[in-house]
Motif scaffolding. Structure first.
Motif, PDB file in Angstrom:
ATOM      1  N   UNK A 141       0.831  -1.202   0.000  1.00 25.14           N
ATOM      2  CA  UNK A 141       0.000   0.000   0.000  1.00 25.14           C
ATOM      3  C   UNK A 141       0.869   1.257   0.000  1.00 25.14           C
ATOM      4  N   UNK A 142       1.940   1.253   0.793  1.00 22.12           N
ATOM      5  CA  UNK A 142       2.849   2.394   0.822  1.00 22.12           C
ATOM      6  C   UNK A 142       3.538   2.581  -0.523  1.00 22.12           C
ATOM      7  N   UNK A 143       3.938   1.473  -1.146  1.00 21.14           N
ATOM      8  CA  UNK A 143       4.597   1.548  -2.456  1.00 21.14           C
ATOM      9  C   UNK A 143       3.643   2.086  -3.503  1.00 21.14           C
ATOM     10  N   UNK A 144       2.408   1.611  -3.491  1.00 18.02           N
ATOM     11  CA  UNK A 144       1.417   2.081  -4.455  1.00 18.02           C
ATOM     12  C   UNK A 144       1.116   3.563  -4.271  1.00 18.02           C
ATOM     13  N   UNK A 145       1.170   4.033  -3.031  1.00 20.69           N
ATOM     14  CA  UNK A 145       0.909   5.440  -2.740  1.00 20.69           C
ATOM     15  C   UNK A 145       2.151   6.311  -2.938  1.00 20.69           C
ATOM     16  N   UNK A 146       3.287   5.675  -3.238  1.00 23.57           N
ATOM     17  CA  UNK A 146       4.533   6.422  -3.443  1.00 23.57           C
ATOM     18  C   UNK A 146       5.105   6.949  -2.139  1.00 23.57           C
ATOM     19  N   UNK A 147       4.842   6.281  -1.045  1.00 22.51           N
ATOM     20  CA  UNK A 147       5.293   6.740   0.269  1.00 22.51           C
ATOM     21  C   UNK A 147       6.374   5.851   0.875  1.00 22.51           C
ATOM     22  N   UNK A 148       7.167   5.213   0.040  1.00 23.90           N
ATOM     23  CA  UNK A 148       8.256   4.395   0.568  1.00 23.90           C
ATOM     24  C   UNK A 148       9.365   5.292   1.109  1.00 23.90           C
ATOM     25  N   UNK A 149       9.951   4.860   2.186  1.00 21.05           N
ATOM     26  CA  UNK A 149      11.067   5.612   2.762  1.00 21.05           C
ATOM     27  C   UNK A 149      12.266   5.521   1.825  1.00 21.05           C
ATOM     28  N   UNK A 150      13.034   6.600   1.750  1.00 25.42           N
ATOM     29  CA  UNK A 150      14.219   6.556   0.905  1.00 25.42           C
ATOM     30  C   UNK A 150      15.283   5.682   1.567  1.00 25.42           C
ATOM     31  N   UNK A 151      16.155   5.155   0.748  1.00 24.82           N
ATOM     32  CA  UNK A 151      17.208   4.261   1.225  1.00 24.82           C
ATOM     33  C   UNK A 151      18.508   5.023   1.417  1.00 24.82           C
ATOM     34  N   UNK A 152      19.359   4.559   2.329  1.00 23.24           N
ATOM     35  CA  UNK A 152      20.702   5.135   2.412  1.00 23.24           C
ATOM     36  C   UNK A 152      21.408   4.942   1.068  1.00 23.24           C
ATOM     37  N   UNK A 153      22.371   5.805   0.776  1.00 21.95           N
ATOM     38  CA  UNK A 153      23.053   5.736  -0.513  1.00 21.95           C
ATOM     39  C   UNK A 153      24.562   5.804  -0.325  1.00 21.95           C
ATOM     40  N   UNK A 154      25.261   5.226  -1.300  1.00 23.51           N
ATOM     41  CA  UNK A 154      26.719   5.246  -1.339  1.00 23.51           C
ATOM     42  C   UNK A 154      27.155   5.698  -2.728  1.00 23.51           C
ATOM     43  N   UNK A 155      28.304   6.336  -2.800  1.00 23.17           N
ATOM     44  CA  UNK A 155      28.929   6.700  -4.070  1.00 23.17           C
ATOM     45  C   UNK A 155      30.428   6.463  -3.914  1.00 23.17           C
ATOM     46  N   UNK A 156      31.067   6.048  -5.000  1.00 25.82           N
ATOM     47  CA  UNK A 156      32.492   5.729  -4.964  1.00 25.82           C
ATOM     48  C   UNK A 156      33.212   6.565  -6.016  1.00 25.82           C
ATOM     49  N   UNK A 157      34.304   7.191  -5.593  1.00 21.86           N
ATOM     50  CA  UNK A 157      35.105   8.015  -6.486  1.00 21.86           C
ATOM     51  C   UNK A 157      36.546   7.516  -6.408  1.00 21.86           C
ATOM     52  N   UNK A 158      37.274   7.595  -7.515  1.00 23.41           N
ATOM     53  CA  UNK A 158      38.646   7.103  -7.547  1.00 23.41           C
ATOM     54  C   UNK A 158      39.525   8.080  -8.312  1.00 23.41           C
ATOM     55  N   UNK A 159      40.757   8.236  -7.815  1.00 24.15           N
ATOM     56  CA  UNK A 159      41.766   9.027  -8.522  1.00 24.15           C
ATOM     57  C   UNK A 159      43.130   8.404  -8.246  1.00 24.15           C
ATOM     58  N   UNK A 160      44.091   8.732  -9.080  1.00 24.82           N
ATOM     59  CA  UNK A 160      45.451   8.226  -8.908  1.00 24.82           C
ATOM     60  C   UNK A 160      46.322   9.421  -8.518  1.00 24.82           C
ATOM     61  N   UNK A 161      47.129   9.231  -7.471  1.00 27.46           N
ATOM     62  CA  UNK A 161      48.030  10.275  -7.000  1.00 27.46           C
ATOM     63  C   UNK A 161      49.465   9.815  -7.154  1.00 27.46           C
ATOM     64  N   UNK A 162      50.346  10.786  -7.250  1.00 29.25           N
ATOM     65  CA  UNK A 162      51.766  10.473  -7.308  1.00 29.25           C
ATOM     66  C   UNK A 162      52.337  10.607  -8.701  1.00 29.25           C
ATOM     67  N   UNK A 163      53.617  10.314  -8.798  1.00 29.75           N
ATOM     68  CA  UNK A 163      54.310  10.436 -10.077  1.00 29.75           C
ATOM     69  C   UNK A 163      54.210   9.142 -10.866  1.00 29.75           C
ATOM     70  N   UNK A 164      53.852   9.230 -12.122  1.00 32.12           N
ATOM     71  CA  UNK A 164      53.770   7.998 -12.942  1.00 32.12           C
ATOM     72  C   UNK A 164      55.150   7.434 -13.224  1.00 32.12           C
ATOM     73  N   UNK A 165      55.215   6.137 -13.318  1.00 32.43           N
ATOM     74  CA  UNK A 165      56.470   5.464 -13.661  1.00 32.43           C
ATOM     75  C   UNK A 165      56.564   5.291 -15.167  1.00 32.43           C
ATOM     76  N   UNK A 166      57.783   5.150 -15.653  1.00 31.55           N
ATOM     77  CA  UNK A 166      57.982   4.984 -17.099  1.00 31.55           C
ATOM     78  C   UNK A 166      58.432   3.605 -17.414  1.00 31.55           C
TER      79      UNK A 166
END
Length: 173
Positions: free
Chosen positions: A148-173
């Motif tokens: 009934x809650x889903x049909x009424x659009x009243x579901x509680x929001x869920x916790x969320x995660x996001x992942x970000x990546x970067x490379x640091x330092x000097x590149x090797x040759x």
């Protein structure tokens, strides 16, 4: 050290560190503190972190390529796992805003290139979910009420995660 009036002396260094911490952005320090990980060889696939709430494992590997030295992917942990949190695109997340908190910063050094490391940041947006308890003190979810809650659009929001990546330092040759 006791002073008149029952006040205690606080060292100047402690006051300065408190003041610096108050001015630092909230995202500067992650919720989870950890040392750098074990150095990884080029091509070795390794688990960076698991996020059980989202049924996801973050896998990474050093590629040995100058243009993209580190590759990362999200892998579902089990087909039967029911996520209690959602994964969001890191590009659509504004760190420090809308409740997003820096949860974890993982540093993975390269074994082949000691001056280089991958830095993976996990952002988390918690959601307060009030849980009503019944007369026995148990939290119960009834299928009919949930539908009934889903049909009424009243579901509680869920916790969320996001992942970000970067490379640091000097590149090797």
């Amino acid at each position: 050290m006791k002073m008149r009036g029952g006040m205690r002396s606080i060292p100047l260094l402690a006051l300065l560190s408190l003041a610096a911490g108050a001015q630092a952005p909230a995202a500067a320090q992650p919720e989870i503190q950890r040392p750098p990980g074990t150095a990884q060889a080029v091509g070795a696939v390794h688990t960076v972190r698991q996020i059980p709430e989202a049924c996801v494992r973050i896998e990474g590997r050093f590629t040995g390529q100058a243009d993209a030295p580190y590759a990362m992917q999200l892998v579902r942990t089990d087909a039967r796992c029911q996520p209690r949190a959602v994964m969001r695109e890191a590009t659509r997340v504004t760190p420090g805003e809308d409740g997003w908190r820096l949860n974890d910063r993982i540093r993975i050094p390269s074994a082949a290139c000691p001056g280089q490391q991958a830095v993976v940041e996990v952002w988390r947006r918690p959601v307060e979910q009030p849980l009503a308890r019944d007369g026995q003190g148990q939290v119960r979810v009834y299928l009919g009420e949930a539908r009934q809650q889903a049909d009424a659009g009243k579901l509680a929001s869920l916790p969320a995660f996001a992942v970000d990546m970067r490379v640091q330092g000097t590149p090797c040759r």
